[in-house]
Design a protein around this motif. Structure first.
Motif, PDB file in Angstrom:
ATOM      1  N   ASP A 366     -13.260 -15.380 -15.781  1.00 11.57           N
ATOM      2  CA  ASP A 366     -12.715 -13.794 -14.891  1.00 11.57           C
ATOM      3  C   ASP A 366     -13.566 -12.832 -14.974  1.00 11.57           C
ATOM      4  O   ASP A 366     -14.203 -12.134 -14.143  1.00 11.57           O
ATOM      5  CB  ASP A 366     -11.424 -13.765 -14.495  1.00 11.57           C
ATOM      6  CG  ASP A 366     -10.209 -14.479 -13.700  1.00 11.57           C
ATOM      7  OD1 ASP A 366     -11.248 -15.765 -12.960  1.00 11.57           O
ATOM      8  OD2 ASP A 366      -9.593 -15.012 -13.941  1.00 11.57           O
ATOM      9  N   GLU A 367     -13.915 -12.489 -15.887  1.00 12.44           N
ATOM     10  CA  GLU A 367     -15.140 -11.648 -16.610  1.00 12.44           C
ATOM     11  C   GLU A 367     -16.057 -10.969 -16.201  1.00 12.44           C
ATOM     12  O   GLU A 367     -16.905 -10.625 -15.551  1.00 12.44           O
ATOM     13  CB  GLU A 367     -14.327 -10.943 -17.753  1.00 12.44           C
ATOM     14  CG  GLU A 367     -13.079 -10.165 -18.512  1.00 12.44           C
ATOM     15  CD  GLU A 367     -13.005 -10.089 -19.659  1.00 12.44           C
ATOM     16  OE1 GLU A 367     -11.977  -9.500 -20.520  1.00 12.44           O
ATOM     17  OE2 GLU A 367     -13.881 -10.411 -20.333  1.00 12.44           O
ATOM     18  N   GLU A 370     -16.832 -11.338 -12.813  1.00 14.18           N
ATOM     19  CA  GLU A 370     -16.303  -9.518 -11.726  1.00 14.18           C
ATOM     20  C   GLU A 370     -18.391  -9.199 -12.531  1.00 14.18           C
ATOM     21  O   GLU A 370     -18.707  -8.064 -11.476  1.00 14.18           O
ATOM     22  CB  GLU A 370     -15.199  -9.305 -12.431  1.00 14.18           C
ATOM     23  CG  GLU A 370     -15.460  -7.345 -11.938  1.00 14.18           C
ATOM     24  CD  GLU A 370     -14.053  -7.269 -13.249  1.00 14.18           C
ATOM     25  OE1 GLU A 370     -13.182  -6.302 -12.971  1.00 14.18           O
ATOM     26  OE2 GLU A 370     -12.896  -8.315 -12.960  1.00 14.18           O
ATOM     27  N   ASP A 371     -18.353  -9.044 -14.101  1.00 18.13           N
ATOM     28  CA  ASP A 371     -18.635  -8.030 -14.405  1.00 18.13           C
ATOM     29  C   ASP A 371     -20.316  -8.740 -13.365  1.00 18.13           C
ATOM     30  O   ASP A 371     -21.415  -8.056 -13.217  1.00 18.13           O
ATOM     31  CB  ASP A 371     -19.344  -8.231 -15.647  1.00 18.13           C
ATOM     32  CG  ASP A 371     -18.063  -7.615 -16.220  1.00 18.13           C
ATOM     33  OD1 ASP A 371     -17.118  -7.297 -15.922  1.00 18.13           O
ATOM     34  OD2 ASP A 371     -17.431  -7.997 -17.904  1.00 18.13           O
ATOM     35  N   GLN A 374     -21.082  -7.531  -9.983  1.00 18.92           N
ATOM     36  CA  GLN A 374     -21.362  -5.785 -10.568  1.00 18.92           C
ATOM     37  C   GLN A 374     -22.925  -5.134 -10.790  1.00 18.92           C
ATOM     38  O   GLN A 374     -23.281  -4.877 -10.112  1.00 18.92           O
ATOM     39  CB  GLN A 374     -20.309  -5.426 -11.302  1.00 18.92           C
ATOM     40  CG  GLN A 374     -20.230  -3.502 -10.950  1.00 18.92           C
ATOM     41  CD  GLN A 374     -19.104  -3.534 -12.225  1.00 18.92           C
ATOM     42  OE1 GLN A 374     -18.980  -4.175 -13.221  1.00 18.92           O
ATOM     43  NE2 GLN A 374     -19.307  -1.785 -12.401  1.00 18.92           N
TER      44      GLN A 374
END
Length: 411
Positions: A366-367, A370-371, A374
């Motif tokens: 998940d991280e 997301e990153d 971004q």
């Protein structure tokens, strides 16, 4: 007899004796150095890198002993050893010479043999594959006087490409774990060579709060002497013998952390452990008795440069966020999407492929998603998620190969 000497006379005599002694010692030192250079002209060359087990271990083993190593030298097809100014590099290359090219870059602790099944899957699909051991791993030597940073590893990739007898004008680049961060760095500087970029559990975006205090003390603080760090890291990353391992404990109601919590939070010890199932994972369906643990243990015990390479890589390589390479990659991908007809520029899809393990405690799904979005934008990424942890490419090689081919065929 007159024994009356003035101070200048005494000083002059003493100075003359000192000069003579100094000249004698200097001449002796020069002579000794000359003799050493004559006797061993390659001594300086040998001292700039740490030799791999190829020259320190294999010559002392019988053929049968060599065959039963966790990582035998002929574990993959098309092996060769490439001499470079940084030491020898072990390279494997096979598959149809007219097939599309695929280059693999492995992780921080597992040598390239761990990605061998993935290479075999693609070779059977008609691709020309090339795999190699990073410096200080497997059968590649380890430079002694250089930081194991992006510059060293990017240079190594160029040396590997130049060693092939066939043209590698453009190719698909695939990086696993540490290799993912290194591939991003390579793509930043040579995007015109890259048909596509795939990161399998790739690092470079690991959030800083996942760095445990022990890792900080060993790799970042500078508080401990190097010899002590070497000893502590060797003990930390060396897997225990199989006979010392305890059987897995079943999860009961008394466990504090839920399964969902374990999926989201790394254990803060990812330099020494890839999480549940990683150490015990089999690296190849062709050698089911060989685990990640046994290969890493073999390197710790028999590759004199492995621990040095590991420590320097943890200190200097692109593992944790933020990374400037990702900003540069974002600009490249944006340009490719706006100029989709310019295939000569590489990365024609304008996006990269990120393959993740659902329960990976090192590269948290998940991280990372997301990153990555971004950093590269929603249109700069495409994700594929498989069951499993950080060992996912070893245990799900066929599925990962299929997913990569599907991604490539879209563009």
């Amino acid at each position: 007899m007159n024994f009356a000497y003035t101070w200048p006379d005494i000083f002059g005599v003493r100075l003359g004796i000192f000069q003579a002694a100094l000249l004698t010692v200097t001449a002796a030192a020069v002579a000794l150095l000359s003799v050493r250079l004559i006797i061993s002209p390659n001594r300086r060359e040998k001292e700039i890198f740490i030799p791999s087990p190829r020259t320190t271990v294999l010559p002392n083993l019988s053929q049968e002993q060599t065959t039963h190593l966790p990582y035998p030298p002929n574990a993959l097809p098309g092996e060769r050893d490439v001499a470079t100014p940084y030491g020898s590099i072990r390279v494997y290359e096979w598959g149809p010479e007219d097939g599309e090219r695929v280059l693999f870059v492995h992780g921080i602790s597992t040598p390239i043999v761990a990605l061998g099944d993935l290479g075999r899957e693609l070779a059977t699909k008609g691709y020309r594959v090339m795999l190699f051991d990073l410096f200080g791993r497997g059968y590649s030597d380890g430079p002694k006087d250089l930081a194991y940073d992006s510059r060293l590893y990017v240079t190594q990739i160029l040396l590997v490409l130049a060693s092939s007898k066939v043209s590698w004008k453009t190719f698909h680049l695939v990086g696993y774990s540490l290799g993912g961060g290194l591939c991003v760095a390579f793509t930043r500087y040579f995007p015109h060579l890259i048909d596509s970029l795939t990161l399998i559990g790739g690092c470079g975006l690991i959030r800083r709060h996942h760095v445990g205090w022990t890792s900080w003390l060993l790799y970042r603080s500078g508080l401990l002497p190097d010899l002590l760090v070497q000893r502590l890291v060797r003990r930390r990353i060396r897997p225990k013998d199989n006979k010392e391992k305890k059987p897995p404990r079943s999860v009961g109601a008394a466990d504090i952390e839920s399964v969902e919590t374990k999926r989201c939070l790394p254990h803060g010890n990812s330099d020494a452990n890839g999480g549940d199932g990683f150490d015990s994972a089999h690296i190849s369906k062709f050698r089911p008795g060989v685990t990640v643990s046994s290969v890493v243990q073999w390197q710790v015990d028999h590759h004199e440069g492995f621990v040095t390479a590991f420590i320097s890589t943890m200190r200097h390589s692109p593992i944790y966020a933020p990374q400037e390479d990702w900003k540069a990659l974002a600009a490249i991908l944006d340009t490719r999407r706006r100029d989709a007809l310019n295939k000569e520029a590489g990365l024609g899809s304008g996006k990269i492929h990120i393959v993740l393990g659902e329960d990976d405690p090192v590269i948290v799904k998940d991280e990372t998603m997301e990153d990555a979005v971004q950093a590269l934008g929603l249109h700069g990424t495409e994700f594929t998620v498989f069951p499993g942890g950080h060992e996912m490419p070893f245990t799900t090689g066929s599925g990962v190969a299929t997913a990569m081919v599907q991604f490539w065929s879209q563009y």
